[in-house]
Design a protein around this motif. Sequence first.
Motif, PDB file in Angstrom:
ATOM      1  N   LEU A  12       1.024  -1.209  -0.180  1.00 18.90           N
ATOM      2  CA  LEU A  12       0.024  -0.017   0.130  1.00 18.90           C
ATOM      3  C   LEU A  12       0.858   1.454  -0.018  1.00 18.90           C
ATOM      4  N   ASP A  13       1.909   1.186   0.856  1.00 20.36           N
ATOM      5  CA  ASP A  13       2.935   2.239   0.717  1.00 20.36           C
ATOM      6  C   ASP A  13       3.556   2.594  -0.367  1.00 20.36           C
ATOM      7  N   ALA A  14       3.964   1.456  -1.419  1.00 19.46           N
ATOM      8  CA  ALA A  14       4.241   1.663  -2.465  1.00 19.46           C
ATOM      9  C   ALA A  14       3.422   2.410  -3.722  1.00 19.46           C
ATOM     10  N   ALA A  15       2.186   1.628  -3.385  1.00 20.19           N
ATOM     11  CA  ALA A  15       1.076   2.378  -4.367  1.00 20.19           C
ATOM     12  C   ALA A  15       0.929   3.963  -3.948  1.00 20.19           C
ATOM     13  N   GLY A  63       2.948   5.697  -2.839  1.00 22.20           N
ATOM     14  CA  GLY A  63       4.479   6.457  -3.434  1.00 22.20           C
ATOM     15  C   GLY A  63       4.566   6.736  -4.857  1.00 22.20           C
ATOM     16  N   ILE A  64       3.794   5.862  -5.514  1.00 25.15           N
ATOM     17  CA  ILE A  64       3.859   6.334  -6.993  1.00 25.15           C
ATOM     18  C   ILE A  64       2.884   7.276  -7.372  1.00 25.15           C
ATOM     19  N   GLY A  65       1.851   7.653  -6.458  1.00 25.77           N
ATOM     20  CA  GLY A  65       1.226   8.781  -6.660  1.00 25.77           C
ATOM     21  C   GLY A  65      -0.540   8.296  -6.873  1.00 25.77           C
ATOM     22  N   MET A  66      -0.781   7.013  -6.347  1.00 27.14           N
ATOM     23  CA  MET A  66      -2.143   6.802  -6.584  1.00 27.14           C
ATOM     24  C   MET A  66      -2.962   7.396  -5.531  1.00 27.14           C
ATOM     25  N   ASN A  67      -4.182   7.734  -5.686  1.00 20.80           N
ATOM     26  CA  ASN A  67      -4.978   8.035  -4.480  1.00 20.80           C
ATOM     27  C   ASN A  67      -5.821   7.086  -4.049  1.00 20.80           C
ATOM     28  N   ARG A  68      -6.473   7.388  -2.966  1.00 13.77           N
ATOM     29  CA  ARG A  68      -7.119   6.310  -2.098  1.00 13.77           C
ATOM     30  C   ARG A  68      -8.064   5.486  -2.929  1.00 13.77           C
ATOM     31  N   PHE A  69      -8.878   5.971  -3.705  1.00 10.23           N
ATOM     32  CA  PHE A  69      -9.648   5.186  -4.750  1.00 10.23           C
ATOM     33  C   PHE A  69      -8.962   4.373  -5.539  1.00 10.23           C
ATOM     34  N   VAL A 121      -5.868   3.075  -5.172  1.00  7.38           N
ATOM     35  CA  VAL A 121      -5.191   1.956  -4.297  1.00  7.38           C
ATOM     36  C   VAL A 121      -6.425   0.725  -3.911  1.00  7.38           C
ATOM     37  N   LEU A 122      -7.617   1.301  -3.665  1.00  9.17           N
ATOM     38  CA  LEU A 122      -8.445   0.461  -3.175  1.00  9.17           C
ATOM     39  C   LEU A 122      -8.847  -0.598  -4.394  1.00  9.17           C
ATOM     40  N   THR A 123      -9.131   0.083  -5.509  1.00  5.80           N
ATOM     41  CA  THR A 123      -9.718  -0.641  -6.616  1.00  5.80           C
ATOM     42  C   THR A 123      -8.741  -1.385  -7.334  1.00  5.80           C
ATOM     43  N   ARG A 124      -7.387  -0.871  -7.438  1.00  5.09           N
ATOM     44  CA  ARG A 124      -6.596  -1.353  -8.312  1.00  5.09           C
ATOM     45  C   ARG A 124      -5.532  -2.530  -7.556  1.00  5.09           C
ATOM     46  N   VAL A 125      -5.483  -2.356  -6.280  1.00  4.86           N
ATOM     47  CA  VAL A 125      -4.444  -3.031  -5.380  1.00  4.86           C
ATOM     48  C   VAL A 125      -5.096  -3.829  -4.426  1.00  4.86           C
ATOM     49  N   GLU A 126      -5.875  -3.114  -3.552  1.00  4.87           N
ATOM     50  CA  GLU A 126      -6.439  -3.759  -2.330  1.00  4.87           C
ATOM     51  C   GLU A 126      -7.423  -5.063  -3.028  1.00  4.87           C
ATOM     52  N   LEU A 127      -8.400  -4.309  -3.767  1.00  2.50           N
ATOM     53  CA  LEU A 127      -9.441  -5.339  -4.083  1.00  2.50           C
ATOM     54  C   LEU A 127      -9.055  -6.560  -4.848  1.00  2.50           C
ATOM     55  N   ARG A 128      -7.718  -6.400  -5.758  1.00  2.00           N
ATOM     56  CA  ARG A 128      -7.258  -7.439  -6.627  1.00  2.00           C
ATOM     57  C   ARG A 128      -6.584  -8.189  -5.729  1.00  2.00           C
ATOM     58  N   LEU A 129      -5.877  -7.723  -4.799  1.00  2.00           N
ATOM     59  CA  LEU A 129      -5.198  -8.873  -3.953  1.00  2.00           C
ATOM     60  C   LEU A 129      -6.024  -9.610  -2.951  1.00  2.00           C
TER      61      LEU A 129
END
Length: 202
Positions: A98-101, A103-109, A111-119
């Motif tokens: 999450l910190d890496a996401a 760090g590359i400029g992802m907003n909260r939404f 991070v949720l949709t493209r990182v957290e929900l996928r994992l």
Amino acid sequence: MLVNAYQHVSMVVQCILLATIIGVLVGVAVYRSPAGAAIATALSSAILTIPSFALFGLLIPVLGLGVAPSVVTLVLYALLPIVRNTIVGLSNVDQPILDAARGIGMNRFSVLTRVELRLAWPAILAGMRVSAQMLMGIAAIAAYAKGPGLGNLLFQGLGQLGGANALNMAISGTVGVVILALVLDALFVLFGRLTTSRGIRG
């Protein structure tokens, strides 16, 4: 028989999809709050303590007979595994990711949709599979509320026990539910392989 089988599996799949939308939204809303997660899990668990016949009986005076009470009942019963697995899946995403996401400029939404929900998707899908297996059996009881599906064969056979072909109808309905449950579970496994990246599957 084929029409009843199609109606049975169609109702279950549609209810699973609706329950997944509701369950994931609830999980996303509460997973960061231990109290909220506990309340959501407790409420969805409480639904499973209500006997299915009783729940149908409570809904029939409000929604009438047919599809409506069947769908509401199935969706309510499907929520617990999906809500719980969504919360667990989202909570177990590693913080460095999450910190890496971020760090590359992802907003909260994002991070949720493209990182957290996928994992969290494998956990969510596992909850959907559990719910689907439960609903295949509970959907047969929907015939009590004049709902569609193989339960009509089962209830018709049980209601005519001693008559010609009564036992055959009851057995056909029961075996049909089992076969459909196995086929649907296999389709979930295939769907999981197609929708989960190889890195997440390990």
